[in-house]
Design an enzyme around this catalytic site. Structure first.
Site, short mmCIF file in Angstrom:
data_model
loop_
_atom_site.label_atom_id
_atom_site.label_comp_id
_atom_site.label_asym_id
_atom_site.label_seq_id
_atom_site.Cartn_x
_atom_site.Cartn_y
_atom_site.Cartn_z
N ARG A 10 0.93 -1.13 0.19
CA ARG A 10 -0.14 0.13 -0.04
C ARG A 10 0.91 1.11 -0.17
NH1 ARG A 10 -1.79 1.78 6.07
NH2 ARG A 10 -0.17 0.83 7.17
N GLU A 58 -18.17 4.82 -0.81
CA GLU A 58 -17.36 4.01 -2.00
C GLU A 58 -18.03 3.64 -3.12
OE1 GLU A 58 -15.84 3.37 2.20
OE2 GLU A 58 -18.05 3.09 1.52
N HIS A 109 -5.39 -3.17 1.99
CA HIS A 109 -5.92 -3.73 3.17
C HIS A 109 -6.79 -5.07 2.80
CE1 HIS A 109 -4.81 0.12 4.89
NE2 HIS A 109 -4.94 -0.28 5.77
N ASP A 117 -8.11 -5.54 12.56
CA ASP A 117 -9.58 -4.92 12.30
C ASP A 117 -10.69 -6.27 12.16
OD1 ASP A 117 -8.44 -2.51 12.07
OD2 ASP A 117 -8.51 -2.37 10.06
#
Length: 331
Positions: A10, A58, A109, A117
């Site tokens: 990322r 999104e 992610h 998470d």
């Protein structure tokens, strides 16, 4: 690989966008209130007028990206894989895939390595979802060098691209001076005659280590980096299946619909071969430190080596048994 430099892909994504912004003036970046996490904030700092924060929306972001692509821009719509492939699937399918617009999706992610998470954010289904969209290209880079090269390859490719990036820092094993990224072409990292290991994403470095362990035991394992899941390199898959007669696929993704399924599709049609799949089985993840979770779900060099060893030994036993049966007239 303790002494090897490690970078999360990322980070590579954010750095590549910022570096390529000068070269490609039509490049624009969209984010969904996650610029710090997806690392598109690096691009925003350099090109604030070409970065658009769409907020926690999104699905709307994908439609905005589609509109921008229709005007000639090259939009990179960025968010977590769970939201890009999951929440916004309808918009990706109907607004980007169906009209075959030039939108690049930067999905960070992804997979179990999201860690703490937990299951709601550990997207192990995104490759499977994106594979079903006609004309969608899927790239899952293995390290910093490959991720940076993949971003530019996505820009140069005309049509929708889904790019998968990780949160966890991973070893940089490719040499930037010699590495060449070619869309749709796998990379033969190691030749072998006993078993062929096909890996993608952060599992490639684990596969390399597994092959090293196997070599110490006298097992010759080929290692192939499949950075492009779709279109997949059929030639390199068939070549290695013919050379070894035994293949193993490993991915930080569900064993349903991902790399394992893509390789099985190729082999079943062109060269039926025994295959072992390593990935997330038919289950959800859970919260925990990323490295611990990878080990728990069998996504480690040690487990890859163990599964490969069992497969090779099982195949050798079967061959010996068949030979004895022939000699004894049992067949």
């Amino acid at each position: 690989m303790a002494d090897v430099k490690k970078i999360a892909t990322r980070e590579s994504y954010g750095n590549a966008l910022a570096e390529l912004g000068d070269k490609y003036k039509d490049l624009v970046v969209l984010d969904a209130d996650l610029a710090a996490a997806t690392k598109t904030g690096i691009f925003k700092k350099k090109f604030p007028e070409r970065h658009f924060d769409c907020g926690i929306a999104e699905s709307n972001m994908m439609s905005v990206a589609a509109g921008m692509a229709a005007t000639g821009k090259i939009p990179f719509a960025s968010t977590f894989a769970m939201f890009a492939a999951g929440r916004a699937f309808e918009q990706v399918r109907n607004s980007i895939g169906y009209p075959h617009l030039n939108v690049k999706i930067g999905a960070t992610h992804a997979g179990i390595s999201v860690g703490e998470d937990g299951a709601t954010h550990q997207c192990n289904e995104d490759i499977a979802l994106m594979r079903t969209i006609p004309g969608m290209t899927i790239i899952n880079p293995a390290d910093d060098v490959e991720a940076r090269a993949a971003v530019e390859a996505a820009i140069l490719h005309e049509g929708p691209v889904y790019m998968r990036f990780g949160r966890l820092a991973v070893p940089v094993f490719n040499d930037p001076d010699t590495y060449k990224f070619e869309l749709g072409k796998g990379i033969q990292i190691r030749e072998g005659k006993d078993i062929a290991i096909f890996a993608t994403g952060l599992m490639v470095s684990e596969a390399i280590e597994a092959a090293r362990q196997l070599a110490e035991e006298g097992i010759d394992a080929a290692v192939v980096n499949i950075h492009t899941i779709k279109p997949i390199d059929e030639d390199i898959i068939i070549k290695n299946a013919k050379a070894t007669g035994l293949v193993l696929t490993v991915e930080e993704h569900s064993v349903i619909g991902g790399l394992g399924s893509a390789v099985a599709d190729v082999l079943s049609q062109h060269y039926p071969t025994k295959q072992v799949r390593i990935g997330v089985n038919d289950e959800f993840g859970h919260s925990g430190p990323a490295v611990d979770l990878l080990k728990q779900f069998g996504l480690s060099a040690d487990n890859i080596a163990a599964k490969a060893r069992d497969a090779v030994n099982g195949t050798l036993f079967a061959q010996i048994k068949n030979k004895f049966d022939e000699i004894l007239g049992n067949k």
